[in-house]
Enzyme design. Sequence first.
Site, PDB file in Angstrom:
ATOM      1  N   THR A  92       0.848  -1.188   0.000  1.00 50.60           N
ATOM      2  CA  THR A  92       0.000   0.000   0.000  1.00 50.60           C
ATOM      3  C   THR A  92       0.883   1.238   0.000  1.00 50.60           C
ATOM      4  OG1 THR A  92      -1.998   0.996   0.949  1.00 50.60           O
ATOM      5  CG2 THR A  92      -0.263   0.366   2.498  1.00 50.60           C
ATOM      6  N   ALA A 162      -7.970   1.964   3.097  1.00 48.80           N
ATOM      7  CA  ALA A 162      -7.297   0.670   3.241  1.00 48.80           C
ATOM      8  C   ALA A 162      -7.288   0.237   4.703  1.00 48.80           C
ATOM      9  CB  ALA A 162      -5.866   0.764   2.715  1.00 48.80           C
ATOM     10  N   ILE A 163      -7.180  -1.070   4.899  1.00 45.17           N
ATOM     11  CA  ILE A 163      -7.130  -1.653   6.241  1.00 45.17           C
ATOM     12  C   ILE A 163      -5.986  -2.655   6.294  1.00 45.17           C
ATOM     13  CG2 ILE A 163      -8.336  -3.089   7.937  1.00 45.17           C
ATOM     14  CD1 ILE A 163     -10.966  -2.044   6.794  1.00 45.17           C
ATOM     15  N   CYS A 193      -2.757  -3.531  -2.833  1.00 51.29           N
ATOM     16  CA  CYS A 193      -3.386  -4.703  -2.211  1.00 51.29           C
ATOM     17  C   CYS A 193      -3.457  -5.893  -3.157  1.00 51.29           C
ATOM     18  CB  CYS A 193      -4.779  -4.357  -1.678  1.00 51.29           C
ATOM     19  SG  CYS A 193      -4.741  -3.030  -0.452  1.00 51.29           S
TER      20      CYS A 193
END
Length: 244
Positions: A92, A162-163, A193
């Site tokens: 990322t 994003a996570i 990702c």
Amino acid sequence: MVNARDTLISLPFSAASGPGVEWRITDSYVAYEDALAAMEARAAAIADGTAPELVWLLEHPPLYTSGTSAKASDLIEARFPVFPSGRGGQFTYHGPGQRVVYLMLDLKHRRPDVRAYVANLEELIITTLAAFNVRGERREDRVGVWVKRPDKGDGYEDKIAAIGVRLKRWVSMHGIAINVEPELSHFAGIVPCGIEDSRYGVTSLADLGLPVTMHDVDIALRQAFEQVFGEVHGVADQMAETTN
């Protein structure tokens, strides 16, 4: 269709008791190595019971991070420094104009369920975006929060947040990143990702035509956090802090 993760947020994720959650906002850019070291130290202290939980809002200078599932082929061009993060996921980008939120929460005393925690992070983002009339959605087969882009074509969607998480002794590290007004071309140095489908891109609040400031997002984040995870109090009422 109901996403399976929707059902995971029906149970409380707040702490039963404790000293409260510290809410910290750093105004200057934070070097990734410094943030990672600070996270590790704070998570260890939380696990030992010597420090309160922490939600840390910050921005990084331009950089890429790789998760534990990252493939070398997904780094197309190392335009910026690349750091192994130790979190789950793949590559990322972090940089100015992106609100990074690192959450160090004691899941042992909240709810020791990784899938439920990720679902609640999604809900935190979705609730934050709703404050700006943006409909963020979760996807069963794609991590993060997405917005539909019918203006680009049928079936097109862009990731707006994003996570990535890591747990150590049931204390969470890393967290979420919401694209407020980053330079979106910087994402072109990686396959974000690991998603190569051209229908799925990256967007931001600014890209959607919303003149939202970072301060606006911070206010919405805190309100959403209290709704999803419970009240912040005690030292948490320091709404802004600058660290070097």
